[in-house]
Design a protein around this motif. Structure first.
Motif, short mmCIF file in Angstrom:
data_model
loop_
_atom_site.label_atom_id
_atom_site.label_comp_id
_atom_site.label_asym_id
_atom_site.label_seq_id
_atom_site.Cartn_x
_atom_site.Cartn_y
_atom_site.Cartn_z
N GLY A 78 0.86 -1.15 -0.10
CA GLY A 78 -0.18 0.03 0.02
C GLY A 78 0.71 1.34 0.06
N HIS A 79 1.95 1.26 0.98
CA HIS A 79 2.73 2.36 0.78
C HIS A 79 3.34 2.48 -0.64
N ALA A 80 3.66 1.48 -1.23
CA ALA A 80 4.32 1.69 -2.63
C ALA A 80 3.30 2.08 -3.60
N ARG A 81 2.05 1.57 -3.58
CA ARG A 81 1.16 2.30 -4.27
C ARG A 81 1.07 3.75 -4.23
N ALA A 82 0.91 4.10 -2.77
CA ALA A 82 0.90 5.65 -2.61
C ALA A 82 2.25 6.65 -2.89
N SER A 83 3.01 5.82 -3.49
CA SER A 83 4.22 6.32 -3.69
C SER A 83 5.08 6.98 -2.25
N HIS A 84 4.99 6.15 -1.21
CA HIS A 84 5.61 6.48 -0.15
C HIS A 84 6.93 5.98 -0.15
N GLY A 85 8.02 6.15 0.82
CA GLY A 85 9.42 5.93 0.79
C GLY A 85 10.15 6.45 -0.42
N GLN A 86 9.87 7.66 -0.87
CA GLN A 86 10.40 8.20 -2.13
C GLN A 86 10.97 9.39 -1.74
N GLY A 87 10.95 9.72 -0.07
CA GLY A 87 11.66 10.94 0.12
C GLY A 87 10.56 12.08 0.06
N GLU A 88 9.24 11.63 -0.16
CA GLU A 88 8.20 12.85 -0.42
C GLU A 88 7.03 12.30 0.77
N PRO A 89 7.16 12.53 1.99
CA PRO A 89 6.28 12.01 2.84
C PRO A 89 4.95 12.71 2.56
N PHE A 90 4.76 13.86 2.16
CA PHE A 90 3.46 14.43 1.99
C PHE A 90 2.70 14.19 0.71
N HIS A 91 3.17 13.25 0.00
CA HIS A 91 2.31 12.89 -1.09
C HIS A 91 1.08 12.14 -0.74
N GLN A 92 0.05 12.52 -1.58
CA GLN A 92 -1.12 12.12 -1.16
C GLN A 92 -1.65 12.46 0.29
N THR A 93 -1.40 13.50 0.81
CA THR A 93 -1.82 13.91 2.14
C THR A 93 -2.35 15.26 1.80
N PRO A 94 -3.09 15.88 2.83
CA PRO A 94 -3.49 17.15 2.73
C PRO A 94 -2.40 18.22 2.76
#
Length: 102
Positions: A78-94
């Motif tokens: 799920g984290h990979a699908r949300a593009s987490h772990g790429q050094g952009e922790p705010f991706h897909q957040t408000p």
């Protein structure tokens, strides 16, 4: 004074009407949980109230519950699908970062 970003809503907890002030994003998360679990917001808040520490406010307990609920559902996939772990922790957040062109 800056207006509050909190939204106050009435919920019935153990048969007693009370109000909670939460961010709109938090209300959305709670209603998502209710849809997924097929329960009402009143049932969910009652269950949270029954399980929280006596000294903890219902509002604080609701916030912790929602975070814990979604955290428990988080998987590496799920984290990979949300593009987490790429050094952009705010991706897909408000709190996504504004575009560099702005």
């Amino acid at each position: 004074m800056k207006p509050s970003t909190l939204v106050s809503r009435n919920v019935t907890v153990a048969g007693h009407r009370t109000s909670c002030r939460l961010e709109p994003f938090m209300w959305d998360a709670l209603y998502d949980i209710c849809r997924r679990e097929r329960i009402t917001i009143h049932v969910l808040c009652t269950q949270i109230n029954e399980r929280k520490e006596p000294a903890t406010s219902l509002t604080a307990a609701i916030r912790v519950f929602a975070l814990a609920y979604f955290r428990a559902a988080a998987t590496e996939e799920g984290h990979a699908r949300a593009s987490h772990g790429q050094g952009e922790p705010f991706h897909q957040t408000p709190f996504e970062t504004p575009d560099a062109a702005e």
